[in-house]
Design an enzyme around this catalytic site. Structure first.
Site, short mmCIF file in Angstrom:
data_model
loop_
_atom_site.label_atom_id
_atom_site.label_comp_id
_atom_site.label_asym_id
_atom_site.label_seq_id
_atom_site.Cartn_x
_atom_site.Cartn_y
_atom_site.Cartn_z
N ILE A 154 34.52 -8.48 -64.05
CA ILE A 154 35.08 -9.03 -65.36
C ILE A 154 36.46 -9.32 -65.09
CG2 ILE A 154 35.45 -6.60 -66.42
CD1 ILE A 154 34.11 -9.57 -68.23
N LYS B 6 36.47 -3.44 -73.42
CA LYS B 6 35.37 -2.75 -74.21
C LYS B 6 34.42 -1.75 -73.28
CE LYS B 6 32.28 -5.76 -73.26
NZ LYS B 6 31.04 -5.15 -72.35
N ASP C 228 26.58 -1.96 -73.59
CA ASP C 228 27.77 -2.41 -72.89
C ASP C 228 27.85 -4.06 -73.41
OD1 ASP C 228 29.82 -2.01 -70.49
OD2 ASP C 228 28.85 -4.08 -70.33
#
Length: 312
Positions: A17, A93, A171
């Protein structure tokens, strides 16, 4: 008034990510300068790379902010250290394992005079703002969520995601919850959950949730084993027709008619928000999506599922 110098920022947790989203967003924003990465297994050529956050904080990089992209289980420890060092902090997050842990970070950031930003990237998808505006003051009859993706495609070999504190299918699923809590006029409340946990694993790989937004029922289906066409869809029934968000909030239709949306720029918008918060000396720490996920993990009925391995 002269322009402020670019804020030196480091990425802690240089995984997929970070490479795919954070680096391009930072490099495209003139208010930031990427000065270092932290990861025991990967570095970005041309920049200092540190094995752990302690080494970064002890180094001479001039870093003033960090984006924490580590697995959730260690984010609290890393964030506490960064705040104690006087750094502004962006949290990928989910922002922590528990609501209480994030509340502590918020209090520490306020006491230290630094910005803490719980970054819900899916809220920045191109059509989410329009969906929220259209639903404002409209009665909601029912909501359906289908968040279905293939763990082997999106998280190849990432064993941590099914370990304790890894969140499992939540997730990605927490992205759906972040959109729901953003667009619905009445905050959703969890009623029940069913969690399928592979034998030998600690986190669910499939989950079904039942929620309420006022009197409107919400069904949420999360699936980490979905092959074929991937789905990130939210449907909201209203007396004026069905609102449908697809592609994770990037596309919108109302009563079957497509609504034009801007280019999807989730992470650039996150960094715009982060820079604005730092400039204003403010924080943004919304834990409502985490609350729903944590409640589901705490009270959900757990059922055994077939063992799972990344390698077929």
């Amino acid at each position: 008034m002269s322009e402020m110098p670019a804020l030196p920022i480091a990425i802690i947790g240089y995984g997929k990510i970070a490479r795919d989203q954070h680096v391009p967003a930072i490099e495209a924003d003139p208010r930031f300068q990427l000065v270092a990465t932290v990861d025991p297994n990967a570095t970005l050529p041309g920049l200092p790379g540190f094995h752990d956050h302690e080494a970064l904080l002890a180094g001479d990089t001039g870093v003033e902010a960090v984006a924490i992209c580590t697995p959730p289980a260690i984010r609290h420890t890393v964030a506490r250290a960064a705040i104690a060092a006087g750094l502004h902090v962006l949290l990928e997050k989910p922002p922590g394992l528990t609501v209480e842990a994030v509340a502590e970070l918020e209090a520490l950031a306020e006491a230290a005079g630094v910005t803490l930003f719980a970054a819900w990237h899916s809220r920045e998808a191109a059509a989410v703002d329009s969906a929220r505006e259209w639903l404002t003051d409209r009665p909601i009859d029912a909501v359906r969520v289908a968040w279905m993706e293939d763990i082997r495609v999106w998280h190849p070999g990432q064993e941590w995601i099914l370990e304790p504190g890894g969140f499992g299918v939540f997730d990605p699923g927490i992205n759906a919850l972040s959109i729901l809590t953003e667009i619905l006029p009445v905050m959703p409340v969890l009623r029940s959950a069913r969690l399928e946990v592979p034998r030998g694993r600690a986190a669910p790989i499939v989950a079904s949730l039942a929620l309420l937004s006022g009197d409107a029922p919400i069904s949420v289906e999360l699936d980490f084993l979905h092959e074929g066409e991937q789905r990130w869809d939210i449907e909201v029934d209203t007396p004026d027709g069905m609102l449908r968000l697809t592609r994770g909030g990037a596309a919108l239709s109302i009563a079957g008619v497509p609504v034009a949306a801007a280019e999807n720029r989730e992470y650039p918008r996150l960094y715009t928000r982060f820079a604005d918060l730092v400039a204003a000396g403010e924080s943004d720490v919304d834990v409502s999506p985490l609350t729903l996920a944590a409640d589901a993990l705490a009270i959900g009925e757990q059922v055994d599922a077939e063992p799972f391995a990344f390698a077929r």
